[in-house]
Enzyme design. Structure first.
Site, PDB file in Angstrom:
ATOM      1  N   LYS A  68       0.802  -1.225   0.000  1.00 17.14           N
ATOM      2  CA  LYS A  68       0.000   0.000   0.000  1.00 17.14           C
ATOM      3  C   LYS A  68       0.837   1.278   0.000  1.00 17.14           C
ATOM      4  O   LYS A  68       0.436   2.284  -0.585  1.00 17.14           O
ATOM      5  CB  LYS A  68      -0.964   0.005   1.196  1.00 17.14           C
ATOM      6  CG  LYS A  68      -2.073  -1.029   1.088  1.00 17.14           C
ATOM      7  CD  LYS A  68      -3.061  -0.892   2.227  1.00 17.14           C
ATOM      8  CE  LYS A  68      -4.184  -1.910   2.109  1.00 17.14           C
ATOM      9  NZ  LYS A  68      -5.201  -1.741   3.168  1.00 17.14           N
ATOM     10  N   ASN A  89      -4.805   2.200  -1.659  1.00 20.44           N
ATOM     11  CA  ASN A  89      -5.443   0.886  -1.768  1.00 20.44           C
ATOM     12  C   ASN A  89      -6.293   0.774  -3.034  1.00 20.44           C
ATOM     13  O   ASN A  89      -6.766  -0.309  -3.368  1.00 20.44           O
ATOM     14  CB  ASN A  89      -6.312   0.582  -0.540  1.00 20.44           C
ATOM     15  CG  ASN A  89      -7.690   1.202  -0.623  1.00 20.44           C
ATOM     16  OD1 ASN A  89      -7.847   2.336  -1.096  1.00 20.44           O
ATOM     17  ND2 ASN A  89      -8.694   0.482  -0.158  1.00 20.44           N
ATOM     18  N   GLY A 129      -0.085   0.614   7.366  1.00 23.41           N
ATOM     19  CA  GLY A 129      -0.772   1.425   6.365  1.00 23.41           C
ATOM     20  C   GLY A 129      -2.266   1.525   6.571  1.00 23.41           C
ATOM     21  O   GLY A 129      -2.851   2.602   6.438  1.00 23.41           O
TER      22      GLY A 129
END
Length: 252
Positions: A68, A89, A129
């Protein structure tokens, strides 16, 4: 089943990706909204993934663990949410540009509001993330945020405070982004596996997935339909794994 060469493709990039619900519910919802696509798993390198993104057949992608943050470098532009979250994403294309977005936090917050959760004070377990994206979304809701992790990474102070994971107590609403299930009161776990996916993880997937679909197609089914279809596929997967496990143990 064969598909015409002009069929558009969406990829999901991650590793090991032994299990992902996204191909099932995204293709299902796309068909219902009048879009024919292939949603394909990709496990290769960043360089190979970039070549796929540049293909005319590719209209976008999802990115999951552990890529990500790495995905930022593949995008020519980031949405405000991706910039604040510090991770990507969802990737989509517009005007020939490859654009990175992050729908993780917004998808989860949407579900928590539907559940009626009071977001005034929130704790987040883990500071990877996904945690950063969730913290950014909660910050927009004016939540008081405490992030718990093993080592401080620096971004936590932008949204709240940081404490060592050992200091966490379940006396405030908590979101666990850890790769294993945590037990406690007033807590949701968003991690999942092929053998177990809870309702909170399923609905986060549904609402972040719907936001991604809107980026790719400009349209999709209603929130209620998207959630119902995602839940259907999650249940089907759980049932399949249950039957396979029984068969492996020679109990049927």
């Amino acid at each position: 089943m064969t598909f015409p060469e002009q069929t558009k493709i969406i990829y999901i990039w991650g590793f090991p990706l032994d299990f992902s619900l996204s191909p099932f519910f995204q293709e299902h919802c796309a068909i219902l909204s009048g879009c024919r696509i292939l949603y394909k798993i990709f496990r290769g390198s960043a360089e190979e993934f970039m070549q796929l993104l540049k293909s005319e057949r590719c209209i976008g992608a999802n990115v999951t663990i552990p890529h990500k943050i790495e995905a930022i470098e593949l995008c020519g532009e980031l949405t405000e949410k991706a910039e604040i979250a510090g991770s990507v994403n969802t990737i989509f294309k517009a005007g020939g540009r490859i654009i990175g977005d992050n729908t993780d936090g917004a998808g989860l917050v949407k579900w928590l509001k539907i559940k009626g959760v009071d977001l005034k004070n929130c704790a987040i377990l883990g500071n990877g993330g996904s945690a950063r994206a969730i913290a950014a979304a909660l910050f927009e809701e004016k939540s008081e945020i405490t992030v718990f992790g093993r080592t401080e990474k620096g971004w936590e102070k932008n949204f709240g405070s940081f404490h060592n994971l050992s200091e966490w107590k379940d006396d405030v609403f908590t979101i666990s982004t850890l790769p294993f299930e945590v037990e406690g009161n007033n807590l949701v776990n968003i991690g999942y596996s092929s053998e177990k996916i809870n309702i909170d993880a399923t609905m986060m997937l549904a609402f972040q997935g719907r936001l991604a679909a809107l980026r790719w197609f400009g349209k999709t089914v209603t929130e209620e339909s998207f959630a119902r279809i995602t839940l259907l596929h999650a249940k089907a997967q759980s049932n399949q794994m249950f039957i396979l496990n029984l068969a492996t143990k020679n109990e049927i």
